[in-house]
Write an enzyme that holds these catalytic residues in place. Structure first.
Site, mmCIF file in Angstrom:
data_model
loop_
_atom_site.group_PDB
_atom_site.id
_atom_site.type_symbol
_atom_site.label_atom_id
_atom_site.label_comp_id
_atom_site.label_asym_id
_atom_site.label_seq_id
_atom_site.Cartn_x
_atom_site.Cartn_y
_atom_site.Cartn_z
ATOM 1 N N ASN A 1 0.828 -1.209 0.000
ATOM 2 C CA ASN A 1 0.000 0.000 0.000
ATOM 3 C C ASN A 1 0.861 1.257 0.000
ATOM 4 O O ASN A 1 1.901 1.308 0.644
ATOM 5 C CB ASN A 1 -0.923 0.011 1.221
ATOM 6 C CG ASN A 1 -1.883 -1.164 1.201
ATOM 7 O OD1 ASN A 1 -2.031 -1.809 0.163
ATOM 8 N ND2 ASN A 1 -2.512 -1.445 2.325
ATOM 9 N N VAL A 2 0.348 2.273 -0.688
ATOM 10 C CA VAL A 2 1.084 3.537 -0.763
ATOM 11 C C VAL A 2 0.481 4.574 0.190
ATOM 12 O O VAL A 2 0.968 5.699 0.278
ATOM 13 C CB VAL A 2 1.133 4.066 -2.217
ATOM 14 C CG1 VAL A 2 1.923 3.098 -3.100
ATOM 15 C CG2 VAL A 2 -0.261 4.282 -2.800
ATOM 16 N N HIS B 1 5.781 -0.590 -2.806
ATOM 17 C CA HIS B 1 5.342 0.126 -4.014
ATOM 18 C C HIS B 1 5.388 1.643 -3.854
ATOM 19 O O HIS B 1 4.709 2.358 -4.581
ATOM 20 C CB HIS B 1 3.925 -0.337 -4.412
ATOM 21 C CG HIS B 1 3.875 -1.764 -4.862
ATOM 22 N ND1 HIS B 1 2.730 -2.506 -4.917
ATOM 23 C CD2 HIS B 1 4.869 -2.593 -5.280
ATOM 24 C CE1 HIS B 1 3.010 -3.732 -5.352
ATOM 25 N NE2 HIS B 1 4.297 -3.809 -5.559
ATOM 26 N N THR C 1 -4.546 -9.029 0.236
ATOM 27 C CA THR C 1 -3.895 -8.888 -1.071
ATOM 28 C C THR C 1 -4.316 -10.029 -1.969
ATOM 29 O O THR C 1 -4.391 -11.187 -1.527
ATOM 30 C CB THR C 1 -2.350 -8.838 -0.969
ATOM 31 O OG1 THR C 1 -1.809 -8.924 -2.299
ATOM 32 C CG2 THR C 1 -1.763 -9.933 -0.100
#
Ligand code: OAD
Length: 229
Positions: free
Chosen positions: A82-83, A99, A171
Site C-alpha cells: 500500500n502507498v 510500491h 492482497t
C-alpha cells in the site's frame, strides 16, 4: 507480514481488483505504468494528487491498530504494497513500502536516489507540472509503477526469510515480485491469511485462512497468537 489494499478497504480506500476497485475506473497503463508517465505526466500527477488528498479524509482502522499493538509482544515488521500512510498513523514502527509512498515525491530522472526523495507537508498535497526535484527534473510521485524495478524487494525477502509467524492481509497476490515473497517464508513458520475471499495461493505452504474482513480477522488472529496465555 505482507499487507495489501484489503487492509485499507475498511478505512474507505478502494482496493484495485474488487468489483468496485480502482482498476474498474482507470486503465492501469494510464495511471500506474512508467509508459503512462512518459505519455501523460499531467494525468498521472492529477491522479496521485487526488489519492494523496484522500488521505486527509481517511483514518487507520481496527486492523491497522491491532497490528501496531502487536509490537508490545512481538517483533513486527509490516511489508506493505500500500502507498497510503495508515500503518504509520496507526503506530507501526517498522514498515517496508514495496510500491512507494503517496506522501513522497522524487526526481523523474533518478527516482530511487535518496537525495531526491522528499516527504510532502500537509500543505503540499497538490504537485504541479513544473515543480522541480532537487536535481532540477520534473517532480514525480514516489510510486513504483508497472515496468519499474522494486528496490525494496531485497529487504523484504530477507525479512520474510527470518519470520517465525507470517501474516498476509488483504492482497489478491496478483502482483509480482510482492506475491513471490511467500516462497521465502521459512517452512516452520506459522502462516495466516486474512481475506474475506479465496486467494490464489501458489506457494504450496500450509496456511490458516481467516475468511473475514481485516478488522474482524485481526481480532480472531489475536486468539491464535495468544492461545497459550
Ligand atoms: P487487490 O485489489 O488486487 O486485492 C485486494 C484484496 O483484498 C482481495 O483479495 C480482496 O478479497 C481483499 N479484501 C477486500 N476487502 C477486504 C477487507 N475488508 N479485509 C480484508 N481483505 C479485503 O489489491 P493488492 O493485492 O494490494 O500496485 O494489489 C497489489 C498491487 O496491485 C497494488 O499495490 C497496486 C496494484 O496495481 C501498483 O499500483 C504498483
Amino acid at each position: 507480514m505482507l499487507t495489501g489494499a484489503g487492509i485499507s478497504a475498511e478505512s474507505g480506500i478502494s482496493t484495485f481488483r474488487d468489483s468496485d476497485g480502482l482498476w474498474e475506473q482507470y486503465k492501469v497503463e494510464d495511471v500506474a505504468s512508467i509508459e503512462g508517465w512518459y505519455k501523460n505526466p499531467a494525468l498521472m500527477t492529477r491522479f496521485y494528487n487526488e489519492r494523496r488528498k484522500q488521505l486527509l479524509d481517511v483514518k487507520p482502522n481496527e486492523a491497522h491498530r491491532i497490528l501496531a499493538e502487536l509490537e508490545k509482544d512481538f517483533d513486527v515488521t509490516v511489508i506493505t504494497q500500500n502507498v497510503d500512510n495508515l500503518h504509520e498513523r496507526a503506530g507501526s514502527s517498522k514498515i517496508v513500502h514495496l510500491h512507494g509512498e503517496l506522501m513522497k515525491v522524487t526526481s523523474s530522472l533518478d527516482p530511487n536516489n535518496p537525495n531526491f526523495i522528499r516527504m510532502l507537508g500537509e500543505d503540499e498535497l497538490e504537485v504541479q507540472i513544473g515543480d522541480k526535484a532537487a536535481d532540477g527534473s520534473q517532480v514525480r510521485p514516489f510510486i513504483v509503477w508497472f515496468g519499474e524495478a522494486v528496490p525494496e524487494i531485497e529487504r523484504a525477502v530477507i525479512l520474510t526469510s527470518q519470520a517465525d509467524i507470517y501474516l498476509v492481509i488483504g492482497t489478491s497476490l496478483n502482483v509480482y515480485p510482492a506475491a513471490g515473497l511467500l516462497n521465502y517464508v521459512p517452512d516452520e513458520a506459522d502462516i495466516y491469511l486474512i481475506d474475506p475471499k479465496p486467494v490464489p495461493w501458489n506457494s504450496g505452504k500450509r496456511f490458516t485462512h481467516i475468511m473475514k474482513g481485516a478488522s474482524e480477522g485481526m481480532k480472531e488472529l489475536k486468539q491464535y497468537l495468544y492461545k497459550d496465555e
